[in-house]
Write an enzyme that holds these catalytic residues in place. Structure first.
Site, PDB file in Angstrom:
ATOM      1  N   GLU A 578       3.412   7.324   6.641  1.00 46.79           N
ATOM      2  CA  GLU A 578       2.564   6.131   6.633  1.00 46.79           C
ATOM      3  C   GLU A 578       3.107   5.170   7.664  1.00 46.79           C
ATOM      4  O   GLU A 578       4.296   4.846   7.678  1.00 46.79           O
ATOM      5  CB  GLU A 578       2.552   5.450   5.265  1.00 46.79           C
ATOM      6  N   ASN A 633      -3.273   2.045   7.261  1.00 46.29           N
ATOM      7  CA  ASN A 633      -4.076   1.149   6.413  1.00 46.29           C
ATOM      8  C   ASN A 633      -5.152   0.446   7.241  1.00 46.29           C
ATOM      9  O   ASN A 633      -4.875  -0.023   8.354  1.00 46.29           O
ATOM     10  CB  ASN A 633      -3.185   0.084   5.764  1.00 46.29           C
ATOM     11  N   GLU A 665      -6.368   4.651   4.940  1.00 49.25           N
ATOM     12  CA  GLU A 665      -6.246   4.138   3.577  1.00 49.25           C
ATOM     13  C   GLU A 665      -7.059   2.843   3.465  1.00 49.25           C
ATOM     14  O   GLU A 665      -6.903   1.935   4.288  1.00 49.25           O
ATOM     15  CB  GLU A 665      -4.776   3.869   3.234  1.00 49.25           C
ATOM     16  N   ASP A 695      -6.321   3.260  -1.551  1.00 50.00           N
ATOM     17  CA  ASP A 695      -5.017   2.644  -1.739  1.00 50.00           C
ATOM     18  C   ASP A 695      -5.035   1.734  -2.967  1.00 50.00           C
ATOM     19  O   ASP A 695      -6.083   1.216  -3.371  1.00 50.00           O
ATOM     20  CB  ASP A 695      -4.665   1.849  -0.481  1.00 50.00           C
ATOM     21  N   GLU A 752       3.221   5.794  -4.852  1.00 50.28           N
ATOM     22  CA  GLU A 752       3.945   4.886  -3.969  1.00 50.28           C
ATOM     23  C   GLU A 752       5.129   4.267  -4.709  1.00 50.28           C
ATOM     24  O   GLU A 752       5.124   4.168  -5.931  1.00 50.28           O
ATOM     25  CB  GLU A 752       3.021   3.742  -3.504  1.00 50.28           C
TER      26      GLU A 752
END
Length: 803
Positions: A578, A633, A665, A695, A752
């Site tokens: 990520e 993201n 995400e 997310d 996460e």
């Protein structure tokens, strides 16, 4: 030998005996009828002259004088025929005709003066002239009377006859008008003519003289009677016919005018000396009375408001705005236009056009309200707030007092707007405004500055205690849940306070300082308030400086990416990274994303920042020899771009990264705002081969509905749940439910924030697919994973040199 026309006795008795004893009463009655008919006709014709001008007025005056003169002359000689002196009588032709012309001419002069000279007094003066003309005609006619003897006059009766005639004719013309007044005036004029005649007859005596003979050239009584009757009938007939034809024409014209007036939207009123003569339906509707009830009212006194009444009584109304007073006491705003059309002989006739301004005034009030207020909540808007704040500060300076300003933001309003739409957001704003109103003091001013920003002015009082108490009341009012689309939602409010003139002597500075205190309240935790302190201002300036430096950092490629690896829990195999943005300032050092990302969102730089992160992450991943995926993201602002799929396609083509290696995400809040549009956008992204992950799953309001609407490739369990699986049974239940849901829907699940071995073991036992967190690795530059991803040595060296 003396032969009087009446026996001796009292003056009134003498006149009475003259009429009864020495006249044929039947002819006397006939004379009186001729007099009454001619008086009525003459006064009606005289009334027609009013409102006319020029030749038209002269024509009607001629007919008036002709009817009056001939009628009076006929009355005189019919009454003379009624006289029975038992003597031969005759009339001298020239004087007889002269008396007729004198009657017509003198009466014409009197009626002209009464109709044309303007002031009301001239109507009485003209009437006196008419009376004098009657006397002149009478005594000239008596001179034409031929008998075998001498006529002797008694001065007292002569004078009395003239005074009686002059006085009564003056009264008749002074009071004449329409309807009942015309009948009264006609009767008085008849009494004037008859009274003058018979009083004058009582004044004369005949002394016989055998030496005097009635001449043969004299007109016999029978011939005179025929001439008198014929002349009177002709003249009265002409006058009556003229009146009938004119009345018919006027009636037709008035009917057309009435139809036109009734069809007019404006009110129409005709007055004479302020008395309403006529009015149309629009005016009657305005004042709430029938036409019959309105006619006869005093226009200024009974209908107009005080201001208009004063102007009208002064004669200064031409075009003016004011109020009418309705029958029920209510007022109607109107515009009045007045025109005078007859000011002759003391008559003041006016026509008024009256326009109802209620709708116009309501529209003006609405426009003024919209200019000064917020349309949604009805509160004062920013412009009005600034004016009121300037006034309050000026008053505080003058009185040596203080004024407080409170800036208010609704907490979590953006989330509500995103999740439930603008309609629900508007409902929240309206309800919040209602609650805040109830918290205000009697002199406080509440305004909506825009969005979910509100502000309050609190003038006077003990400060800052008063402002603090008000802030507490506002927060208490906002504490109960809001009902939003069937959900009970907690909103809350953050408040910043400033006190003038200590915290700002100018409205802009005072408001800015309150806004600075609001920012501090929001940054330290929502649903709280803070008072402005001088050091806050320096912090705000520092924040503005940081925003400017962030703009330069994005433009000059001064940001970096850190990568946090994601592992398959079962096999411990690296499956991807990520990408997380980092900013190392050359002077300030490392600035955390929790500081500069909100600044980017507030200043509108988030699109440029997000574009840079996506392009940089794709370029780095394309250089790796190991084809692991890269997760990036998307901010809500990026997701609102309708051309997002085209932007992503361009970046993939530019960097050479296959779409299958990119995972985007998105948070649930960016989807709920417009789900159909969001689903369409996500499908266009998936068409590029891109994988989509949800997310922060589990933190929204309708996650299951969102999953049902769009089949995501992966869902990520929020770190707030993962971090509590070793201590909270509720967190365990939630994580298990999400894992079960993912398996049921065929979606991968990533956990996460894994930080302990116990958490990793629990996830492995529950068959979680992937995990990331400090247990495996903190976010680090890609060079730290060069061996894992197969980063080319040259690239690794260049990156190290750049670092």
């Amino acid at each position: 030998m003396l032969m009087p026309f009446a026996a001796k006795g009292g003056r009134v008795l003498r006149v009475y005996n003259c009429v009864v004893s020495e006249h044929d009463v039947r002819l006397v009655i006939l004379a009186a009828l001729i007099c009454l008919v001619s008086s009525y006709s003459a006064l009606r014709l005289f009334g027609r002259t009013r409102g006319e001008a020029g030749l038209s007025r002269l024509g009607w005056l001629f007919l008036t004088s002709l009817a009056a003169g001939v009628g009076t002359w006929a009355t005189h000689f019919v009454a003379m025929l009624a006289f029975r002196p038992a003597l031969p009588t005759a009339y001298e032709p020239a004087l007889t005709l002269l008396s007729l012309f004198l009657a017509i001419g003198s009466m014409g002069l009197g009626f002209w003066a009464a109709a044309s000279l303007g002031a009301a007094l001239w109507r009485w003066v003209g009437g006196a002239v008419v009376g004098a003309g009657v006397g002149l005609m009478h005594y000239t006619g008596m001179e034409a009377f031929l008998v075998p003897g001498h006529l002797t006059w008694e001065g007292g009766y002569v004078i009395a006859s003239l005074l009686l005639g002059v006085a009564l004719t003056a009264i008749a013309l002074g009071v004449t008008g329409k309807g009942r007044r015309l009948a009264i005036a006609s009767t008085i004029l008849t009494a004037a003519i008859a009274g003058l005649h018979f009083t004058g007859m009582a004044a004369v005596s005949i002394t016989l003289d055998p030496a005097i003979f009635v001449p043969q050239r004299g007109m016999e009584s029978g011939v005179l009677a025929i001439g008198v009757a014929a002349g009177a009938l002709v003249i009265l007939g002409v006058g009556t016919l003229s009146l009938l034809l004119d009345q018919r024409s006027r009636d037709a014209g008035e009917q057309r005018l009435r139809v036109l007036a009734e069809a007019t939207i404006e009110g129409i009123v005709i007055t004479e000396n302020d008395v309403i003569l006529d009015a149309n339906k629009s005016f009657c509707d305005m004042i709430g009375l029938s036409r019959e009830a309105a006619c006869g009212m005093r226009f200024a006194r009974d209908v107009l408001g005080p201001a208009l009444q004063t102007h009208l009584e002064r004669g200064s109304v031409d075009r003016l705005e004011g109020d009418l007073v309705r029958a029920d006491g209510a007022t109607v705003p109107v515009e009045i236009i007045a025109r005078a059309f007859d000011r002759a002989a003391g008559v003041n006739r006016r026509v008024f056009a009256i326009r109802d301004l209620r709708q116009e005034k309501a529209a003006e009030r609405r426009i003024r309200f919209l200019a000064e207020h917020d349309v949604l909540t009805g509160l004062a808007n920013r412009a009005t707030f600034n004016e009121r704040l300037a006034d309050a500060l000026a008053h505080a300076f003058d009185q040596g007092t203080s004024v407080a300003v409170l800036c208010i933001d609704l907490d979590r309003f953006k989330e509500i707007n995103d999740l439930f739409g603008h309609a629900a957001g508007d409902a929240v704003l309206v309800e919040a405004a209602r609650r805040m109103r109830h918290a205000l003091g009697p002199n406080d001013i509440l305004a909506r500055l825009g969005g979910d920003e509100f502000a309050i002015i609190q003038p006077g009082g003990l400060q800052p205690q008063g402002a603090v108490a008000l802030a507490q009341r506002v927060m208490e009012a906002m504490r109960p849940d809001f009902e939003v689309a069937g959900h009970a939602v907690v909103i809350g409010a953050s408040i910043g306070l400033s006190i003038g003139p200590e915290d700002g002597a100018e409205p802009d500075r005072l408001l800015a300082n309150a806004d600075t205190a609001l920012y501090r309240a929001k940054s330290e935790g929502r649903s709280s308030f803070r008072c402005f302190e001088p050091e806050m201002d320096s912090e705000l300036r520092e924040r503005h400086a940081l925003a400017a430096e962030l703009r330069r950092a994005i433009a000059h490629n001064q940001l970096t990416l850190a990568y946090q690896p994601q592992y398959n829990i079962a096999s411990s195999e690296l499956v991807g990274f990520e990408a997380l943005v980092r900013w190392h300032h050359p002077e300030r050092g490392s600035i955390p994303p929790s500081v500069f990302v909100p600044i980017a969102e507030e200043t509108g730089q988030i699109l440029a920042l997000g574009d840079w992160v996506l392009r940089k992450a794709c370029r780095d991943a394309a250089s790796w020899s190991r084809p692991v995926k890269i997760a990036v993201n998307l901010s809500p602002a990026q997701f609102q771009q309708p051309n997002l799929p085209e932007i992503v396609r361009g970046i993939l083509q530019e960097t050479g990264l296959p779409g299958s290696r990119l995972e985007l995400e998105v948070t649930e809040t960016v989807l709920i705002r417009d789900l159909p549009r969001a689903v369409s956008l996500l499908r266009r992204l998936k068409a590029l081969g891109i994988r989509i992950a949800m997310d922060d799953f589990g933190t929204g309001y309708s996650s299951l509905a969102t999953l049902q609407a769009f089949p995501f490739d992966k869902i990520k369990i929020d770190r707030s749940f993962v971090g509590q699986v070793e201590t909270h049974p509720q967190a365990v239940a939630i994580v298990r439910a999400v894992l079960s849901l993912g398996r049921s829907l065929g979606m991968g699940v990533v956990a996460e924030g894994v930080e302990t071995a116990g958490q990793a073991k629990f996830l492995a036992e529950e068959a979680c697919d992937e995990a990331q967190g400090y247990l495996f690795s903190r976010p680090r530059p890609i060079e730290a994973f060069a061996d894992v991803v197969g980063l080319p040595p040259s690239t690794s060296m260049l990156d190290r040199a750049a670092a």
